[in-house]
Design an enzyme around this catalytic site. Structure first.
Site, PDB file in Angstrom:
ATOM      1  N   SER A 130      -4.707 -11.243  20.077  1.00 19.88           N
ATOM      2  CA  SER A 130      -4.502 -12.227  19.003  1.00 19.88           C
ATOM      3  C   SER A 130      -5.511 -12.058  17.881  1.00 19.88           C
ATOM      4  O   SER A 130      -6.666 -11.678  18.114  1.00 19.88           O
ATOM      5  CB  SER A 130      -4.676 -13.612  19.608  1.00 19.88           C
ATOM      6  N   GLU A 132      -7.001 -14.357  16.752  1.00 21.40           N
ATOM      7  CA  GLU A 132      -8.075 -15.310  17.056  1.00 21.40           C
ATOM      8  C   GLU A 132      -9.326 -14.613  17.589  1.00 21.40           C
ATOM      9  O   GLU A 132     -10.382 -15.223  17.634  1.00 21.40           O
ATOM     10  CB  GLU A 132      -7.581 -16.362  18.045  1.00 21.40           C
ATOM     11  N   TYR A 154      -9.871 -20.006  23.409  1.00 20.96           N
ATOM     12  CA  TYR A 154      -8.705 -19.122  23.454  1.00 20.96           C
ATOM     13  C   TYR A 154      -9.054 -17.732  22.901  1.00 20.96           C
ATOM     14  O   TYR A 154      -8.772 -16.708  23.527  1.00 20.96           O
ATOM     15  CB  TYR A 154      -7.555 -19.749  22.638  1.00 20.96           C
TER      16      TYR A 154
HETATM   17  N1  GDD Z   1      -0.635 -27.000  15.977  1.00 19.53           N
HETATM   18  C1  GDD Z   1      -1.012 -27.669  14.886  1.00 19.53           C
HETATM   19  N2  GDD Z   1      -0.611 -28.971  14.715  1.00 19.53           N
HETATM   20  N3  GDD Z   1      -1.772 -27.024  13.960  1.00 19.53           N
HETATM   21  C2  GDD Z   1      -2.116 -27.721  12.840  1.00 19.53           C
HETATM   22  C3  GDD Z   1      -1.726 -29.042  12.608  1.00 19.53           C
HETATM   23  C4  GDD Z   1      -0.933 -29.708  13.597  1.00 19.53           C
HETATM   24  O1  GDD Z   1      -0.569 -30.860  13.467  1.00 19.53           O
HETATM   25  N4  GDD Z   1      -2.203 -29.431  11.392  1.00 19.53           N
HETATM   26  C5  GDD Z   1      -2.870 -28.395  10.887  1.00 19.53           C
HETATM   27  N5  GDD Z   1      -2.835 -27.349  11.751  1.00 19.53           N
HETATM   28  C6  GDD Z   1      -3.493 -26.051  11.567  1.00 19.53           C
HETATM   29  C7  GDD Z   1      -4.354 -25.620  12.745  1.00 19.53           C
HETATM   30  O2  GDD Z   1      -5.593 -26.322  12.721  1.00 19.53           O
HETATM   31  C8  GDD Z   1      -4.479 -24.132  12.454  1.00 19.53           C
HETATM   32  O3  GDD Z   1      -5.494 -23.903  11.491  1.00 19.53           O
HETATM   33  C9  GDD Z   1      -3.126 -23.768  11.824  1.00 19.53           C
HETATM   34  O4  GDD Z   1      -2.506 -25.015  11.493  1.00 19.53           O
HETATM   35  C10 GDD Z   1      -2.206 -22.982  12.726  1.00 19.53           C
HETATM   36  O5  GDD Z   1      -2.128 -23.616  13.969  1.00 19.53           O
HETATM   37  P1  GDD Z   1      -1.079 -23.170  15.115  1.00 19.53           P
HETATM   38  O6  GDD Z   1       0.296 -23.115  14.559  1.00 19.53           O
HETATM   39  O7  GDD Z   1      -1.310 -24.057  16.297  1.00 19.53           O
HETATM   40  O8  GDD Z   1      -1.458 -21.651  15.420  1.00 19.53           O
HETATM   41  P2  GDD Z   1      -2.878 -20.924  15.665  1.00 19.53           P
HETATM   42  O9  GDD Z   1      -3.183 -20.107  14.442  1.00 19.53           O
HETATM   43  O10 GDD Z   1      -3.914 -21.855  16.123  1.00 19.53           O
HETATM   44  O11 GDD Z   1      -2.520 -19.966  16.880  1.00 19.53           O
HETATM   45  C11 GDD Z   1      -1.313 -19.231  16.952  1.00 19.53           C
HETATM   46  O12 GDD Z   1      -1.479 -17.943  16.411  1.00 19.53           O
HETATM   47  C12 GDD Z   1      -2.406 -17.097  17.082  1.00 19.53           C
HETATM   48  C13 GDD Z   1      -2.535 -15.786  16.338  1.00 19.53           C
HETATM   49  O13 GDD Z   1      -1.375 -15.108  16.321  1.00 19.53           O
HETATM   50  C14 GDD Z   1      -0.901 -19.135  18.422  1.00 19.53           C
HETATM   51  O14 GDD Z   1       0.392 -18.587  18.510  1.00 19.53           O
HETATM   52  C15 GDD Z   1      -1.847 -18.270  19.211  1.00 19.53           C
HETATM   53  O15 GDD Z   1      -1.357 -18.115  20.549  1.00 19.53           O
HETATM   54  C16 GDD Z   1      -1.910 -16.913  18.519  1.00 19.53           C
HETATM   55  O16 GDD Z   1      -2.749 -16.035  19.224  1.00 19.53           O
END
Ligand code: GDD
Length: 331
Positions: A130, A132, A154
């Site tokens: 990832s 991340e 993570y």
């Molecule tokens: N989930 C979520 N919910 N995220 C929010 C929200 C909310 O209400 N509001 C703002 N965000 C922001 C998070 O703080 C983060 O900065 C961004 O939106 C993206 O969050 P996510 O969609 O939960 O994805 P992620 O970037 O943390 O992680 C995803 O991508 C990674 C990289 O590909 C996941 O799929 C991971 O498993 C993956 O590794």
């Protein structure tokens, strides 16, 4: 007939990868947890197709934290390729359940590497790493040589798993690849990830099924691509002559606010009337400047992401509109 084994087959990526591999003529075996419900999963259409399930698609119960079960499946299936996609994948949640996140994502991958090391027949392994792992990167955009600097449990678990894979590749000569996957979305994305949460909410509000949308940090930025492009990258990585790591990304950065505006625009509503900030969705730490450089995948695998960010968000919102119009929330 080549044989593939997928961990995490019921997830967004697992379901698209299953379709791709079946199209490519593979027999596909999936590892599922005893607690997974297949009835309403993303594999529903394949699971219920008698021409596919039990003939070219097979599911096996095993757990990443129960090595005996996984080893048994691995020996029985004797796959040519393994796609390791399983793990606790929610970054926000990893702050609440760091131990089980590491157990599944870090130790689960190490256990799998140990099993592969003992297999008699050579197997090719793809590990879904990832973006991340980069956390607060010193270099923008990030590529395969950018040092890991995770800032959440993570990312740290993924960094451990990715480093271990490289160690096993070097030491034991495994054909194993890390795909360093930047965010990738689709209409099959889990509803607790931000793009799907927003698209689904815009559709539900349009249909009068939801009143408002509570979000965390809407200034957060990500490099978002289309999951269907990224699973093609996974497959290409294992067809390459040499085992190598690849970054899969679009090279474009957008904010959560951009997702909000595009999805509400798709349903013809003014987001200002419905979106509010909620502390519950703020994270203790946010990664900065995550943008990927996929030049290596483009050069060596001829991998090119096809869908634009705007197309993706519009498609996700329109699909949720259709789904909810047919079957209201949890109906
Ligand atoms: N989930 C979520 N919910 N995220 C929010 C929200 C909310 O209400 N509001 C703002 N965000 C922001 C998070 O703080 C983060 O900065 C961004 O939106 C993206 O969050 P996510 O969609 O939960 O994805 P992620 O970037 O943390 O992680 C995803 O991508 C990674 C990289 O590909 C996941 O799929 C991971 O498993 C993956 O590794």
């Amino acid at each position: 007939m080549p044989r593939a084994l997928i961990t995490g087959i019921t997830g967004q990526d697992g379901s698209y990868l299953t379709e791709l591999l079946l199209e490519q003529g593979y027999d596909v075996h999936g590892v599922v947890r005893r607690t997974s419900s297949l009835g309403r999963s993303r594999l529903d259409h394949l699971y219920n197709d008698p021409a596919v399930y039990g003939r070219r698609l097979f599911l096996h119960y095993a757990e990443l934290d129960d090595p005996t079960t996984l080893r048994r499946v691995l020996v029985k299936v004797a796959p040519d390729e393994i796609y390791h996609l399983a793990g606790q994948s929610h970054v926000g949640l990893s702050f609440e359940i760091p131990e089980s996140t590491c157990e599944m994502t870090a130790m689960g991958t190490l256990r799998l590497l140990e099993m592969i090391r003992d297999l008699k027949n050579p197997v090719r392994l793809f590990h879904a790493s990832s973006s991340e792992v980069f956390g607060e990167p010193s270099i923008v955009p990030q590529d395969e040589n950018t040092p890991f600097a995770p800032i959440n449990p993570y990312g740290c678990a993924k960094a451990f798993a990715s480093h271990m894979l490289v160690i096993y590749r070097r030491t034991f000569g495994l054909f194993a690849c890390n795909g360093i996957m930047f965010n990738h979305e689709s209409p099959r994305r889990g509803e607790n990830f931000v793009t799907r949460k927003i698209c689904r909410a815009a559709a539900a509000i349009k249909l009068g099924l939801q009143k408002e949308l509570a979000l965390g940090d809407t200034t957060a930025r990500r490099d978002w691509g289309d999951a269907r492009d990224y699973i093609r990258g996974m497959w290409l990585a294992l067809q390459h002559a040499k085992p190598e790591d690849f970054v899969f990304a679009t090279g474009e950065s957008h904010s959560v606010q951009d997702v909000v505006e595009l999805s509400f625009q798709t349903v013809g509503l003014d987001w200002r009337q419905f979106v509010k900030q909620d502390q519950r969705f703020m994270r203790p730490a946010e990664p900065h400047r995550l943008i990927g450089n996929a030049a290596k995948a483009k050069r060596l695998l001829s991998w090119v992401p096809k869908t634009t960010f705007a197309q993706l968000i519009a498609e996700m919102t329109e699909t949720d509109l259709e789904l909810l119009a047919r079957k209201p929330l949890d109906g």
